[in-house]
Write a protein that holds these residues in place. Structure first.
Motif, PDB file in Angstrom:
ATOM      1  N   LEU A  15       0.822  -1.210   0.000  1.00 51.12           N
ATOM      2  CA  LEU A  15       0.000   0.000   0.000  1.00 51.12           C
ATOM      3  C   LEU A  15       0.857   1.261   0.000  1.00 51.12           C
ATOM      4  O   LEU A  15       0.549   2.233  -0.703  1.00 51.12           O
ATOM      5  CB  LEU A  15      -0.943   0.011   1.206  1.00 51.12           C
ATOM      6  CG  LEU A  15      -2.212  -0.813   1.088  1.00 51.12           C
ATOM      7  CD1 LEU A  15      -2.924  -0.899   2.430  1.00 51.12           C
ATOM      8  CD2 LEU A  15      -3.127  -0.241   0.033  1.00 51.12           C
ATOM      9  N   ASP A  16       1.940   1.252   0.783  1.00 55.11           N
ATOM     10  CA  ASP A  16       2.853   2.391   0.789  1.00 55.11           C
ATOM     11  C   ASP A  16       3.446   2.634  -0.597  1.00 55.11           C
ATOM     12  O   ASP A  16       3.494   3.766  -1.088  1.00 55.11           O
ATOM     13  CB  ASP A  16       3.980   2.176   1.800  1.00 55.11           C
ATOM     14  CG  ASP A  16       3.499   2.239   3.243  1.00 55.11           C
ATOM     15  OD1 ASP A  16       2.372   2.732   3.474  1.00 55.11           O
ATOM     16  OD2 ASP A  16       4.258   1.785   4.128  1.00 55.11           O
ATOM     17  N   LYS A  17       3.902   1.543  -1.227  1.00 56.12           N
ATOM     18  CA  LYS A  17       4.497   1.655  -2.565  1.00 56.12           C
ATOM     19  C   LYS A  17       3.467   2.164  -3.570  1.00 56.12           C
ATOM     20  O   LYS A  17       3.756   3.043  -4.379  1.00 56.12           O
ATOM     21  CB  LYS A  17       5.054   0.312  -3.008  1.00 56.12           C
ATOM     22  CG  LYS A  17       5.696   0.334  -4.381  1.00 56.12           C
ATOM     23  CD  LYS A  17       5.998  -1.064  -4.866  1.00 56.12           C
ATOM     24  CE  LYS A  17       6.469  -1.108  -6.293  1.00 56.12           C
ATOM     25  NZ  LYS A  17       5.586  -0.485  -7.247  1.00 56.12           N
ATOM     26  N   LEU A  18       2.267   1.610  -3.529  1.00 57.28           N
ATOM     27  CA  LEU A  18       1.220   2.021  -4.462  1.00 57.28           C
ATOM     28  C   LEU A  18       0.795   3.473  -4.239  1.00 57.28           C
ATOM     29  O   LEU A  18       0.491   4.189  -5.196  1.00 57.28           O
ATOM     30  CB  LEU A  18       0.014   1.090  -4.360  1.00 57.28           C
ATOM     31  CG  LEU A  18       0.206  -0.317  -4.910  1.00 57.28           C
ATOM     32  CD1 LEU A  18      -1.013  -1.183  -4.599  1.00 57.28           C
ATOM     33  CD2 LEU A  18       0.480  -0.283  -6.398  1.00 57.28           C
ATOM     34  N   THR A  19       0.783   3.911  -2.987  1.00 54.35           N
ATOM     35  CA  THR A  19       0.440   5.300  -2.697  1.00 54.35           C
ATOM     36  C   THR A  19       1.491   6.246  -3.275  1.00 54.35           C
ATOM     37  O   THR A  19       1.153   7.268  -3.876  1.00 54.35           O
ATOM     38  CB  THR A  19       0.299   5.511  -1.175  1.00 54.35           C
ATOM     39  OG1 THR A  19      -0.701   4.624  -0.678  1.00 54.35           O
ATOM     40  CG2 THR A  19      -0.094   6.933  -0.859  1.00 54.35           C
ATOM     41  N   LEU A  20       2.753   5.887  -3.129  1.00 51.36           N
ATOM     42  CA  LEU A  20       3.815   6.700  -3.729  1.00 51.36           C
ATOM     43  C   LEU A  20       3.716   6.687  -5.259  1.00 51.36           C
ATOM     44  O   LEU A  20       3.915   7.718  -5.912  1.00 51.36           O
ATOM     45  CB  LEU A  20       5.185   6.199  -3.278  1.00 51.36           C
ATOM     46  CG  LEU A  20       5.549   6.480  -1.822  1.00 51.36           C
ATOM     47  CD1 LEU A  20       6.871   5.815  -1.453  1.00 51.36           C
ATOM     48  CD2 LEU A  20       5.611   7.971  -1.564  1.00 51.36           C
ATOM     49  N   ASP A  21       3.414   5.525  -5.816  1.00 53.39           N
ATOM     50  CA  ASP A  21       3.223   5.428  -7.268  1.00 53.39           C
ATOM     51  C   ASP A  21       2.087   6.328  -7.727  1.00 53.39           C
ATOM     52  O   ASP A  21       2.190   7.002  -8.762  1.00 53.39           O
ATOM     53  CB  ASP A  21       2.947   3.987  -7.685  1.00 53.39           C
ATOM     54  CG  ASP A  21       4.165   3.091  -7.589  1.00 53.39           C
ATOM     55  OD1 ASP A  21       5.283   3.616  -7.416  1.00 53.39           O
ATOM     56  OD2 ASP A  21       3.989   1.859  -7.680  1.00 53.39           O
ATOM     57  N   CYS A 145      -5.260   3.015  -8.176  1.00 54.45           N
ATOM     58  CA  CYS A 145      -6.285   3.333  -7.165  1.00 54.45           C
ATOM     59  C   CYS A 145      -7.199   2.137  -6.913  1.00 54.45           C
ATOM     60  O   CYS A 145      -7.577   1.883  -5.758  1.00 54.45           O
ATOM     61  CB  CYS A 145      -7.100   4.548  -7.598  1.00 54.45           C
ATOM     62  SG  CYS A 145      -6.167   6.084  -7.505  1.00 54.45           S
ATOM     63  N   THR A 146      -7.530   1.400  -7.958  1.00 56.50           N
ATOM     64  CA  THR A 146      -8.344   0.194  -7.790  1.00 56.50           C
ATOM     65  C   THR A 146      -7.596  -0.843  -6.954  1.00 56.50           C
ATOM     66  O   THR A 146      -8.177  -1.477  -6.069  1.00 56.50           O
ATOM     67  CB  THR A 146      -8.707  -0.398  -9.170  1.00 56.50           C
ATOM     68  OG1 THR A 146      -9.404   0.587  -9.923  1.00 56.50           O
ATOM     69  CG2 THR A 146      -9.553  -1.645  -9.042  1.00 56.50           C
ATOM     70  N   GLU A 147      -6.319  -0.997  -7.227  1.00 56.29           N
ATOM     71  CA  GLU A 147      -5.517  -1.956  -6.466  1.00 56.29           C
ATOM     72  C   GLU A 147      -5.382  -1.523  -5.007  1.00 56.29           C
ATOM     73  O   GLU A 147      -5.448  -2.354  -4.089  1.00 56.29           O
ATOM     74  CB  GLU A 147      -4.131  -2.100  -7.112  1.00 56.29           C
ATOM     75  CG  GLU A 147      -3.367  -3.293  -6.616  1.00 56.29           C
ATOM     76  CD  GLU A 147      -2.110  -3.563  -7.434  1.00 56.29           C
ATOM     77  OE1 GLU A 147      -1.251  -4.302  -6.924  1.00 56.29           O
ATOM     78  OE2 GLU A 147      -1.991  -3.043  -8.555  1.00 56.29           O
ATOM     79  N   ILE A 148      -5.218  -0.230  -4.764  1.00 59.86           N
ATOM     80  CA  ILE A 148      -5.154   0.283  -3.384  1.00 59.86           C
ATOM     81  C   ILE A 148      -6.457  -0.021  -2.650  1.00 59.86           C
ATOM     82  O   ILE A 148      -6.451  -0.494  -1.513  1.00 59.86           O
ATOM     83  CB  ILE A 148      -4.851   1.800  -3.375  1.00 59.86           C
ATOM     84  CG1 ILE A 148      -3.396   2.058  -3.767  1.00 59.86           C
ATOM     85  CG2 ILE A 148      -5.145   2.407  -2.005  1.00 59.86           C
ATOM     86  CD1 ILE A 148      -3.059   3.520  -3.975  1.00 59.86           C
ATOM     87  N   HIS A 149      -7.567   0.239  -3.313  1.00 59.03           N
ATOM     88  CA  HIS A 149      -8.879  -0.011  -2.708  1.00 59.03           C
ATOM     89  C   HIS A 149      -9.039  -1.500  -2.363  1.00 59.03           C
ATOM     90  O   HIS A 149      -9.517  -1.850  -1.282  1.00 59.03           O
ATOM     91  CB  HIS A 149      -9.981   0.447  -3.663  1.00 59.03           C
ATOM     92  CG  HIS A 149     -11.360   0.294  -3.131  1.00 59.03           C
ATOM     93  ND1 HIS A 149     -11.837   1.034  -2.075  1.00 59.03           N
ATOM     94  CD2 HIS A 149     -12.369  -0.529  -3.507  1.00 59.03           C
ATOM     95  CE1 HIS A 149     -13.074   0.680  -1.822  1.00 59.03           C
ATOM     96  NE2 HIS A 149     -13.429  -0.273  -2.676  1.00 59.03           N
TER      97      HIS A 149
END
Length: 161
Positions: A15-21, A145-149
């Motif tokens: 989640l941290d990595k995806l948020t930075l992405d 965003c879909t993956e984060i959700h």
């Protein structure tokens, strides 16, 4: 319980990595949109200069094709394809003007056109390329965003056990 803690750590790191992405993609999208906007403004300025040079009736909507105009094909088209993850990707395809069906739009305004009209055309082409890149960034951002959700749902399920 230990396995849940390890899974939770992996999910949190992802989640941290995806948020930075997603933040990086947002910044890239803003830059692309600003570039496209600047190119469009530059194109409009060059069109205004051309209209000043040639006169107001020489560069107007009267030169644009109408329903009674001869058929022609576009010099550039936008293609949509799906990548390996099923995400739409857009790209520009330049068509070769090898026959009379392809007409350079600059010829709608005459054969001896001012250089400003060519500059405007080039700026609009550049803006189109930036818009296509921004659309690709937007689709990647939506996927992130879909993956984060999805991962947040899994994280909540693990924490509620």
């Amino acid at each position: 319980m230990v396995e849940d803690t390890e899974d939770l750590d992996k999910i949190c790191n992802t989640l941290d990595k995806l948020t930075l992405d997603s933040l990086t993609l947002m910044q890239e999208q803003i830059e692309l949109k600003l570039n496209a906007e600047n190119a469009m403004i530059g194109g409009e300025t060059h069109l205004a200069k051309t209209r000043y040079i040639l006169g107001q009736n020489s560069v107007s909507s009267l030169q644009l094709p109408t329903d009674s105009s001869t058929e022609f094909s576009a010099l550039t088209t936008v293609n949509t394809s799906k990548d390996e993850h099923g995400i739409n990707q857009f790209d520009l395809e330049s068509n070769k003007p090898d026959n009379e069906k392809y007409i350079n739009p600059i010829k709608w305004f005459g054969y001896l056109t001012p250089q400003n009209l060519t500059f405007a055309q080039n700026l609009y082409r550049q803006a189109l390329q930036w818009i296509i890149q921004a659309a690709n960034v937007q689709t990647r951002l939506q996927e992130v965003c879909t993956e984060i959700h999805h991962l947040k749902k899994i994280k909540n399920e693990i924490m509620n056990k």
